[in-house]
Design an enzyme around this catalytic site. Structure first.
Site, PDB file in Angstrom:
ATOM      1  N   ARG A   1       8.903  -6.781  18.644  1.00 34.64           N
ATOM      2  CA  ARG A   1       7.956  -7.704  17.971  1.00 34.64           C
ATOM      3  C   ARG A   1       6.622  -7.734  18.703  1.00 34.64           C
ATOM      4  O   ARG A   1       5.570  -7.939  18.109  1.00 34.64           O
ATOM      5  CB  ARG A   1       8.554  -9.107  17.830  1.00 34.64           C
ATOM      6  CG  ARG A   1       7.571 -10.088  17.214  1.00 34.64           C
ATOM      7  CD  ARG A   1       8.172 -11.286  16.480  1.00 34.64           C
ATOM      8  NE  ARG A   1       9.403 -11.800  17.038  1.00 34.64           N
ATOM      9  CZ  ARG A   1       9.495 -12.541  18.151  1.00 34.64           C
ATOM     10  NH1 ARG A   1       8.402 -12.847  18.825  1.00 34.64           N
ATOM     11  NH2 ARG A   1      10.669 -12.958  18.573  1.00 34.64           N
TER      12      ARG A   1
ATOM     13  N   TYR B   1     -10.542  -9.533  -2.301  1.00 34.65           N
ATOM     14  CA  TYR B   1      -9.212  -9.123  -2.762  1.00 34.65           C
ATOM     15  C   TYR B   1      -8.393 -10.348  -3.201  1.00 34.65           C
ATOM     16  O   TYR B   1      -8.392 -11.383  -2.522  1.00 34.65           O
ATOM     17  CB  TYR B   1      -8.536  -8.413  -1.588  1.00 34.65           C
ATOM     18  CG  TYR B   1      -7.160  -7.885  -1.861  1.00 34.65           C
ATOM     19  CD1 TYR B   1      -6.954  -6.874  -2.786  1.00 34.65           C
ATOM     20  CD2 TYR B   1      -6.067  -8.394  -1.177  1.00 34.65           C
ATOM     21  CE1 TYR B   1      -5.690  -6.390  -3.028  1.00 34.65           C
ATOM     22  CE2 TYR B   1      -4.793  -7.903  -1.405  1.00 34.65           C
ATOM     23  CZ  TYR B   1      -4.610  -6.907  -2.337  1.00 34.65           C
ATOM     24  OH  TYR B   1      -3.358  -6.425  -2.573  1.00 34.65           O
TER      25      TYR B   1
ATOM     26  N   ASP C   1     -13.397  -6.273   5.339  1.00 39.71           N
ATOM     27  CA  ASP C   1     -12.207  -5.585   4.836  1.00 39.71           C
ATOM     28  C   ASP C   1     -12.643  -4.187   4.423  1.00 39.71           C
ATOM     29  O   ASP C   1     -13.398  -4.008   3.462  1.00 39.71           O
ATOM     30  CB  ASP C   1     -11.618  -6.372   3.661  1.00 39.71           C
ATOM     31  CG  ASP C   1     -10.280  -5.797   3.183  1.00 39.71           C
ATOM     32  OD1 ASP C   1     -10.100  -4.569   3.288  1.00 39.71           O
ATOM     33  OD2 ASP C   1      -9.440  -6.570   2.690  1.00 39.71           O
TER      34      ASP C   1
ATOM     35  N   LYS D   1      -2.983   1.828   1.992  1.00 42.81           N
ATOM     36  CA  LYS D   1      -3.817   2.515   1.007  1.00 42.81           C
ATOM     37  C   LYS D   1      -4.250   3.882   1.545  1.00 42.81           C
ATOM     38  O   LYS D   1      -3.411   4.711   1.811  1.00 42.81           O
ATOM     39  CB  LYS D   1      -4.996   1.607   0.637  1.00 42.81           C
ATOM     40  CG  LYS D   1      -4.594   0.141   0.368  1.00 42.81           C
ATOM     41  CD  LYS D   1      -3.776  -0.067  -0.882  1.00 42.81           C
ATOM     42  CE  LYS D   1      -3.212  -1.476  -1.011  1.00 42.81           C
ATOM     43  NZ  LYS D   1      -4.170  -2.568  -0.940  1.00 42.81           N
TER      44      LYS D   1
HETATM   45  C1  LIG Z   1      -4.077  -3.917  -0.614  1.00 44.57           C
HETATM   46  C2  LIG Z   1      -5.185  -4.662   0.000  1.00 44.57           C
HETATM   47  C3  LIG Z   1      -4.956  -5.679   0.937  1.00 44.57           C
HETATM   48  C4  LIG Z   1      -3.566  -6.124   1.317  1.00 44.57           C
HETATM   49  O1  LIG Z   1      -2.821  -5.124   1.872  1.00 44.57           O
HETATM   50  P1  LIG Z   1      -1.194  -5.004   1.764  1.00 44.57           P
HETATM   51  O2  LIG Z   1      -0.910  -3.846   2.610  1.00 44.57           O
HETATM   52  O3  LIG Z   1      -0.874  -4.820   0.316  1.00 44.57           O
HETATM   53  O4  LIG Z   1      -0.653  -6.296   2.288  1.00 44.57           O
HETATM   54  C5  LIG Z   1      -6.052  -6.306   1.496  1.00 44.57           C
HETATM   55  N1  LIG Z   1      -7.311  -5.984   1.145  1.00 44.57           N
HETATM   56  C6  LIG Z   1      -7.568  -5.032   0.231  1.00 44.57           C
HETATM   57  C7  LIG Z   1      -8.987  -4.729  -0.127  1.00 44.57           C
HETATM   58  C8  LIG Z   1      -6.538  -4.343  -0.372  1.00 44.57           C
HETATM   59  O5  LIG Z   1      -6.798  -3.397  -1.293  1.00 44.57           O
END
Ligand SMILES: *Cc1c(COP(=O)(O)O)cnc(C)c1O
Length: 380
Positions: free
Chosen positions: A46, A98, A170, A195
Site C-alpha cells: 500500500r 471532467y 489535468d 487513457k
Molecule cells: C478518465 C479521466 C479521469 C479519471 O480517470 P480514471 O482512470 O477513469 O479514474 C480524469 N480526468 C480525465 C480528463 C479523464 O479523461
C-alpha cells in the site's frame, strides 16, 4: 535523453538478480525486513512496490519533472490531491472539467467543507477572480472533455504563482508526449494513465506529477494513508504500455486530424472540434502549447437525438464505450454516458447538447475508419 528513448529505458532496467530484461511483477503484499524497521526500501505494497517505483521513474522522466506518484485510477490520483486540502478551502475550477471530477467535488468533498466555484478559464477576462478569491487550488484541464477547449496554461500559471495558490492541470487528453504542464509553470500535472499513457484499454491507473517536494510528500502520504495505491500488475501493464506512447500519439494525431477534416466537409455536421483544426477558436494557442492535436474529435450533428443514437450504434470500428486514448477507436455520447452525472441544465449551459458525439480516434488505418463512418451514415 529524448522522450522516445526515456519511455523505453527510464524505470525499465533489467532485474539485477536474474538479468530479466523486463522487470517482473512484484505481486506481493508485504516485504521481509532485515531487522525490525530496517527494510530493502519497501515494507508493505500500500505504501510502495518496485512496480510503482519503476512506473514513477518513467512518468516523471517523460514529463521532465522531479516526482511522480502512481495511484489506482485517475480518480484515485484526483482524490489524493483533494484529500490534502482542509475544511473551508476554496477550489476555483474550469467549468468544463471532467464529469467525475465535478461529481467528486460536488457529492463527496463538499460534505467535508471544500467549496468550489466554476469559471470559464478560456476567457482571460475571468483571470482577475484568481487574485480576488485567493483559492487553495486552481483546477484546469486542457484540452477539456468533451468540448476540447484549450486553456492557456502558461498565462494561468503566471497569475496563480503570484497569488501563492497551487495550479493543478489535468493532462489526460494531451498526455506528456504532446504537452508538459510543469514546464508551462503548473505546480501539479495529474493524469488518468488509463487513457493514452497505458493506451491499450486493459488497466486503470492515475499519476500525480510535480517538481515540488512538499506536494510529492503529500502524495506519498495519500497513497498509503487513504489507500489509493494501484496494483503491481496494473502498474506493470502501464509500464509496458507507456513505452509506445510516442509512436501511438503520432498515429492518433495523424488519424484524428484526417478524420476531423473529413467530418468538417459533411453537410450533416454542424460543428467539428479538434484543437489542430484551423476553425478551432483557440487554434493558435493549441499550436503553441501542444505539439499535436491528440486523438479526440468532438462533433455536433444536425441530427435528432434518435438519429444521433442510430448513427453511433451503426459504427463497426468505433466501439460504443466510455473511455478514450486506447489504440482502438471508441465513440461516446457524453450527454447520456460520461456526463450523465452532471444535471441537464448545467450540461447544456457548458455546451454538452444531445447532438454532441465524441470520437476517440485509434491507430487503425484511417481509410477504414472513414469507410465505417460513411456506411453508418447511409443508414440514417
Ligand atoms: C478518465 C479521466 C479521469 C479519471 O480517470 P480514471 O482512470 O477513469 O479514474 C480524469 N480526468 C480525465 C480528463 C479523464 O479523461
Amino acid at each position: 535523453m529524448e522522450i522516445e528513448t526515456a519511455a523505453i529505458y527510464i524505470g525499465q532496467e533489467p532485474e539485477p538478480n536474474t538479468g530479466a530484461v523486463i522487470p517482473p511483477i512484484y505481486s506481493t503484499s508485504t516485504f521481509s525486513q532485515i531487522e525490525p524497521g530496517v527494510t530493502n526500501g519497501y515494507d508493505y505494497t500500500r505504501s510502495g512496490n518496485p512496480n510503482f517505483s519503476n512506473l514513477e521513474k518513467t512518468l516523471s522522466a517523460i514529463e521532465e519533472a522531479e516526482y511522480a506518484t502512481v495511484f489506482g485510477s485517475g480518480m484515485a490520483a484526483i482524490t489524493a490531491i483533494l484529500s490534502s486540502l482542509k475544511h473551508g478551502d476554496l477550489i476555483l475550477a474550469e467549468e468544463n472539467i471532467y464529469g467525475c471530477t465535478y461529481r467528486i467535488l460536488d457529492r463527496v468533498f463538499n460534505k467535508f467543507g471544500l467549496s468550489v466555484e466554476y469559471l470559464d478559464f478560456s476567457n482571460s477576462d475571468n483571470f482577475h477572480f484568481i487574485t480576488e478569491k485567493s483559492p487553495a487550488l486552481v483546477w484546469i484541464e486542457s484540452p477539456t472533455n468533451p468540448l476540447l477547449k484549450i486553456i492557456d496554461i502558461e498565462a494561468v500559471s503566471r497569475i496563480v504563482q503570484k497569488t501563492g495558490s497551487t495550479l493543478v492541470v489535468d493532462n489526460t487528453f494531451a498526455s506528456a508526449y504532446l504537452q508538459k504542464p510543469i514546464k508551462l509553470g503548473a505546480c501539479i500535472s495529474v493524469s488518468s494513465t488509463t487513457k493514452y499513457i497505458n493506451g491499450h484499454s486493459d488497466s486503470l491507473g492515475g499519476v500525480v506529477i510535480t517538481d515540488q517536494e512538499d506536494w510529492h510528500e503529500k502524495m506519498i502520504f495519500a497513497q498509503k494513508a487513504v489507500g489509493l495505491n494501484p496494483s503491481p500488475f496494473d502498474t506493470w501493464l502501464i509500464s509496458r504500455g507507456v513505452k509506445t506512447l510516442p509512436v501511438r500519439m503520432e498515429q492518433h494525431c495523424k488519424n484524428a486530424q484526417r478524420f476531423a477534416n473529413f467530418l468538417e466537409s459533411l453537410s450533416v455536421v454542424k460543428t467539428v472540434r479538434y484543437p489542430f483544426l484551423k476553425s478551432h477558436v483557440q487554434y493558435e494557442l493549441a499550436k503553441r502549447q501542444m505539439t499535436g492535436g491528440s486523438g479526440i474529435v468532438t462533433v455536433t450533428f444536425d441530427f435528432s437525438l434518435e438519429q444521433t443514437k442510430k448513427l453511433i450504434s451503426g459504427l463497426k470500428y468505433f466501439t460504443l464505450a466510455e473511455s478514450l486514448g486506447g489504440i482502438e477507436s471508441l465513440v461516446c455520447h457524453p450527454a447520456s454516458m460520461t456526463h450523465a452525472s452532471i444535471p441537464q441544465q448545467e450540461r447544456e449551459y457548458v455546451g454538452i447538447s444531445d447532438g454532441l458525439v465524441r470520437f476517440s480516434v485509434g491507430i487503425e488505418n484511417c481509410d477504414d475508419l472513414i469507410d465505417d463512418f460513411n456506411n453508418a451514415l447511409t443508414g440514417i
